[in-house]
Scaffold this motif. Structure first.
Motif, short mmCIF file in Angstrom:
data_model
loop_
_atom_site.label_atom_id
_atom_site.label_comp_id
_atom_site.label_asym_id
_atom_site.label_seq_id
_atom_site.Cartn_x
_atom_site.Cartn_y
_atom_site.Cartn_z
N ALA A 160 0.85 -1.20 0.00
CA ALA A 160 0.00 0.00 0.00
C ALA A 160 0.88 1.25 0.00
O ALA A 160 2.11 1.17 0.09
CB ALA A 160 -0.92 0.00 1.21
N THR A 207 -4.13 8.98 -2.50
CA THR A 207 -4.40 7.54 -2.62
C THR A 207 -4.03 6.87 -1.30
O THR A 207 -3.22 5.94 -1.26
CB THR A 207 -3.62 6.92 -3.78
N SER A 208 -4.61 7.36 -0.22
CA SER A 208 -4.29 6.85 1.12
C SER A 208 -4.62 5.36 1.23
O SER A 208 -5.39 4.81 0.43
CB SER A 208 -5.07 7.63 2.18
N ASP A 209 -4.04 4.71 2.24
CA ASP A 209 -4.28 3.27 2.42
C ASP A 209 -5.77 2.95 2.48
O ASP A 209 -6.25 1.99 1.89
CB ASP A 209 -3.62 2.80 3.73
N GLN A 210 -6.51 3.77 3.24
CA GLN A 210 -7.95 3.61 3.38
C GLN A 210 -8.49 4.90 3.99
O GLN A 210 -7.72 5.70 4.50
CB GLN A 210 -8.28 2.40 4.27
N PRO A 211 -9.83 5.12 3.93
CA PRO A 211 -10.36 6.38 4.46
C PRO A 211 -10.00 6.63 5.92
O PRO A 211 -9.73 7.75 6.32
CB PRO A 211 -11.88 6.23 4.27
N THR A 245 -3.18 7.60 7.21
CA THR A 245 -1.99 7.00 6.61
C THR A 245 -0.73 7.52 7.30
O THR A 245 0.24 6.76 7.48
CB THR A 245 -1.94 7.31 5.11
N ARG A 259 -3.91 2.46 -8.60
CA ARG A 259 -5.09 1.92 -7.92
C ARG A 259 -6.36 2.70 -8.24
O ARG A 259 -7.46 2.25 -7.90
CB ARG A 259 -4.85 1.92 -6.40
N GLY A 297 -17.48 7.95 -3.89
CA GLY A 297 -16.77 7.52 -2.69
C GLY A 297 -16.82 8.52 -1.56
O GLY A 297 -16.33 8.24 -0.46
N THR A 352 -20.53 5.30 -2.19
CA THR A 352 -20.30 4.06 -2.94
C THR A 352 -21.57 3.21 -2.97
O THR A 352 -22.17 2.92 -1.94
CB THR A 352 -19.17 3.27 -2.29
N HIS A 383 -15.38 5.49 -9.52
CA HIS A 383 -14.32 5.54 -8.52
C HIS A 383 -12.94 5.68 -9.15
O HIS A 383 -11.94 5.71 -8.44
CB HIS A 383 -14.39 4.30 -7.63
#
Length: 351
Positions: free
Chosen positions: A68, A100-104, A108, A162, A212, A218, A228
């Motif tokens: 990631a 493009t962070s790992d997840q919301p 990160t 990604r 998103g 989503t 997305h």
């Protein structure tokens, strides 16, 4: 804002004292996998000649599927800390710049903090200026260093692979994955530091990821409609970049009290060779002052400016007392320029 004000309208500013901060170390991380133009022609309606002519890009990197953005960021961070001769425990803040962070959630920057063992650092994330995130992060770091911090790590890391549609030629040929990092510290070198800056913005949806968020959450429909993925109007990007980057660069140079033609180095957003060439031509500055990394890395988002700075630094091209500009434009549109003078002595002052 600038050492001036925010906006697309031309601004001027008086010369101000430098903020006494310096880049004490740089580092980058590049994924192992290389994707050439020829490989892209197997799945996209394009040719190597078209890609090189329109972008100047010959190959780019892709992050492994089991990794990631935080993994790239941590690797670049360790490299920059080694270059600065500092430990992770010396850091007062970590700012990760990435769209493009790992997840919301969670942060990160917090993930990177834990990975490198920076137990005393405040984790901060800057996310939505895309390719301009890294420069905004440096400006934030500079102000933290004026208040209480003694060492701040800024990492710009983007994994556009990604969020780009594999069916879309417009975005598919441009982007690569990479991370770049700088360690910023206070400096006592006379006249050195952040001399001036200029930042501006003008709302546009010409570069966007539509779904998103709270406006278009989503759903099965947003996924089916490919909402997305990153969408980009190349003509709008060209028009905005070729007008705003030269203006921002001139404004920052003016704020530093320097003719733009006397700046030693130009570390520019590595988006498109034609945009860089047009900007440098407009400024009347030789291209050899603007290092190019996009030919082998592609558009690596906010990491691009950092890769150019790092390559110049490790090759010993930035000498004591040199001046340099960092300039980029990102989605929004948001753009910015920072003007530094390199210290004439050891930049790190942690005592």
């Amino acid at each position: 804002m600038s050492a001036v004000l925010e906006g697309a309208v031309p601004r001027t500013t008086a010369v101000r004292p430098a903020l006494p901060i310096a880049v004490a170390g740089t580092g980058i991380h590049l994924p192992d996998r290389v994707i050439t133009n020829e490989q892209l022609t197997r799945t996209l309606d394009t040719t190597d000649e078209w890609i090189v002519d329109r972008t100047g890009i010959r190959e780019r990197r892709r992050l492994a599927a089991d990794l990631a953005v935080s993994d790239m960021a941590a690797a670049a961070a360790r490299s920059a800390l080694t270059d600065a001769a500092l430990a992770a425990t010396d850091l007062d803040a970590i700012i990760v710049a990435s769209y493009t962070s790992d997840q919301p959630l969670p942060s990160t920057a917090l993930i990177v903090k834990e990975q490198i063992g920076a137990q005393h650092a405040l984790p901060l994330d800057i996310t939505q200026a895309a390719c301009a995130n890294g420069l905004q992060a440096i400006l934030v770091a500079a102000h933290l260093l004026q208040v209480s911090a003694r060492a701040v790590l800024v990492v710009a890391a983007d994994c556009a692979s990604r969020v780009t549609d594999p069916r879309d030629r417009t975005t598919g040929v441009f982007f690569g994955d990479a991370a770049g990092a700088v360690v910023l510290t206070r400096t006592e070198s006379p006249g050195a530091g952040l001399l001036a800056w200029d930042f501006g913005s003008q709302l546009s949806y010409d570069v966007e990821i539509r779904a998103g968020g709270s406006r278009l959450p989503t759903t099965e429909l947003t996924v089916a409609d490919r909402d997305h993925y990153l969408r980009m109007d190349g003509r709008a990007v060209w028009a905005t970049a070729t007008s705003q980057l030269p203006h921002s660069i001139r404004t920052a140079a003016e704020g530093a009290g320097l003719p733009v033609t006397e700046i030693d180095h130009f570390f520019l957003h590595q988006a498109n060779l034609n945009i860089l060439t047009a900007a440098m031509t407009e400024l009347g500055v030789p291209m050899e002052r603007a290092p190019i990394t996009l030919d082998l890395l592609g558009n690596t988002g906010s990491a691009g400016v950092f890769t150019a700075l790092h390559h110049a630094s490790i090759r010993g091209r930035i000498r004591a007392g040199d001046t340099y500009l960092m300039s980029a434009i990102g989605a929004g549109f948001q753009w910015g320029t920072l003007c530094f003078r390199h210290p004439t002595a050891d930049p790190g002052e942690l005592g």
